[in-house]
Design a protein around this motif. Structure first.
Motif, mmCIF file in Angstrom:
data_model
loop_
_atom_site.group_PDB
_atom_site.id
_atom_site.type_symbol
_atom_site.label_atom_id
_atom_site.label_comp_id
_atom_site.label_asym_id
_atom_site.label_seq_id
_atom_site.Cartn_x
_atom_site.Cartn_y
_atom_site.Cartn_z
ATOM 1 N N THR A 297 0.818 -1.216 0.000
ATOM 2 C CA THR A 297 0.000 0.000 0.000
ATOM 3 C C THR A 297 0.847 1.259 0.000
ATOM 4 O O THR A 297 0.346 2.329 -0.328
ATOM 5 N N LYS A 300 3.458 4.282 -4.760
ATOM 6 C CA LYS A 300 2.793 5.455 -5.337
ATOM 7 C C LYS A 300 1.653 5.040 -6.263
ATOM 8 O O LYS A 300 0.576 5.624 -6.252
ATOM 9 N N ASP A 355 -4.674 2.291 -7.790
ATOM 10 C CA ASP A 355 -4.773 3.360 -6.803
ATOM 11 C C ASP A 355 -3.543 4.249 -6.942
ATOM 12 O O ASP A 355 -2.415 3.747 -7.033
ATOM 13 N N LEU A 357 -1.549 7.001 -4.962
ATOM 14 C CA LEU A 357 -1.385 7.564 -3.630
ATOM 15 C C LEU A 357 -1.099 9.060 -3.723
ATOM 16 O O LEU A 357 -0.150 9.471 -4.393
ATOM 17 N N THR A 360 -0.552 9.996 2.747
ATOM 18 C CA THR A 360 -0.618 8.790 3.568
ATOM 19 C C THR A 360 -2.049 8.426 3.941
ATOM 20 O O THR A 360 -2.317 7.310 4.367
ATOM 21 N N SER A 363 -6.095 8.496 -1.542
ATOM 22 C CA SER A 363 -5.635 8.113 -2.874
ATOM 23 C C SER A 363 -6.749 8.333 -3.891
ATOM 24 O O SER A 363 -7.932 8.399 -3.538
#
Length: 401
Positions: A297, A300, A355, A357, A360, A363
């Motif tokens: 996860t 990027k 996804d 990102l 943190t 996304s």
């Protein structure tokens, strides 16, 4: 239907195979003292006794067996795997805690999980519980408690914690960390230990391109035009982030509409004035499924594959299935029979996407896919299943603190 099952099987197979050849930068330390820095296979098959390696992305793959490898680690992820002798053969075990006493994890060919203690004092010992039968009653004997009490007897401060240790990854890891801290020799701690379940809310908008594929003999409509309409989605995602941090489970709602006309085909004297079959559906789809992320996860860009079950509920029963004559008058498609419209139907969906990102906590999501659901008509021998393709853009907010 057979084609749909084939598609589903192929898709599920691809989910299982993707990620198996994923590589991460790291170092392999061989038993002869050599070090191999480069890209190392991140996920091995269960009980596989070799690891694949390449010096750079475009170089040829080379394999090293557990007999050749002392241990290997990854640069960006706290993951360490060591080779150990178990039942007269050398196998790979994952290091969970390293210190004066190491906690190791091993999954056998039957996908059963095993935990081991490794130390200079005791070498390699399996930690386990035993089931015993006495007087027709089952008893659980916590053999691992006795092993830990003997191993950790140079630290009296954690005796209570040892006796209350749960036989689980987190329970054992907590006790091993406490002991190694007590003797001031805590070293490596696997990223598995600090994992927490990841929860997120996903909001999406997109477009749905649907078609109706008529089947069976007594049809009232055929040759339906394709339908394209916006689709709105709200979804909750839960990633247990335990032994497979790449897998998340999802439940959500989608709203979309399907508007299409087809040729009216019933050929009898009482219905010749009808010319058009119209299907106008307003649907609320309840989705339940899973997504497999190909990378961690923290990446990027993270490609994802998904499969899910759909329970589709109709919101406009009265004008969903109509026949229309040359004057524009309309009535229910099967008004001269016992046919009913049910409240829901079911199906499945497949999707692929990524996804992106942006922080943190959030996304941007892109999804494209295929869905197949049945129709809402019962007590007839004709069938109007709905097949659709879609693309969606979404925003995902991580709920973790």
């Amino acid at each position: 239907m057979k084609n749909n099952i084939t598609i589903l099987i192929i898709f599920l197979t691809s989910i299982m195979s993707f990620g198996q050849n994923k590589f991460e930068p790291g170092v392999i330390v061989l038993k002869n003292g050599q070090e191999k820095k480069g890209l190392i296979q991140f996920i091995r098959k269960v009980n596989e006794n070799k690891i694949w390696y390449k010096t750079s992305e475009n170089d040829e793959l080379v394999s090293f067996t557990s007999n050749q490898v002392n241990f290997y680690t990854f640069d960006k992820i706290n993951k360490k795997v060591t080779s150990q002798t178990l039942n007269l053969r050398t196998v790979f075990m994952e290091v969970l805690i390293e210190g004066k006493a190491d906690l190791l994890f091993y999954r056998d060919e039957n996908k059963n999980n095993h935990f081991f203690l490794k130390s200079k004092k005791s070498d390699l010992k399996e930690l386990k519980v035993q089931k015993r039968i006495s007087n027709n009653k089952n008893f659980i004997f916590k053999e691992f408690i006795g092993i830990l009490n003997l191993e950790f007897n140079d630290c009296n401060d954690i005796s209570k914690e040892i006796n209350s240790t749960k036989f689980s990854l987190k329970g054992l890891a907590k006790t091993f960390k406490a002991y190694n801290n007590c003797v001031n020799e805590l070293g490596f701690v696997s990223e598995r230990i600090g994992r927490k379940a990841i929860q997120s809310i996903n909001i999406s908008v997109g477009y749905n391109f649907a078609s109706i594929k008529e089947s069976a003999p007594n049809l009232r409509g055929r040759d339906f035009a394709s339908s394209s309409n916006p689709v709105l989605g709200l979804e909750y995602s839960y990633n247990p982030n335990f032994f497979n941090s790449h897998l998340s489970f999802n439940i959500g709602l989608n709203y979309n509409e399907i508007n299409t006309d087809g040729e009216y085909v019933r050929s009898n004297i009482f219905s010749r004035n009808f010319e058009t079959t119209r299907v106008n559906l307003k649907l609320l789809n309840i989705k339940l499924g899973a997504q497999y992320f190909l990378f961690e996860t923290r990446k990027k860009i993270n490609p994802v594959l998904g499969v899910y079950y759909i329970n589709s509920r109709i919101l406009n029963k009265d004008d969903a299935y109509l026949r229309i004559n040359e004057d524009g008058d309309q009535e229910f498609l099967y008004s001269d029979g016992p046919t009913n419209i049910v409240g829901s139907t079911s199906g499945f969906g497949l999707e692929i996407g990524a996804d992106f990102l942006i922080s943190t906590k959030s996304s941007i999501q892109f999804r494209a896919g295929y869905e197949n659901i049945g129709d809402f008509l019962e007590n007839i021998d004709s069938n109007y299943p709905i097949q659709s393709y879609f693309f969606k853009l979404g925003y995902s907010l991580n709920l973790n603190k």
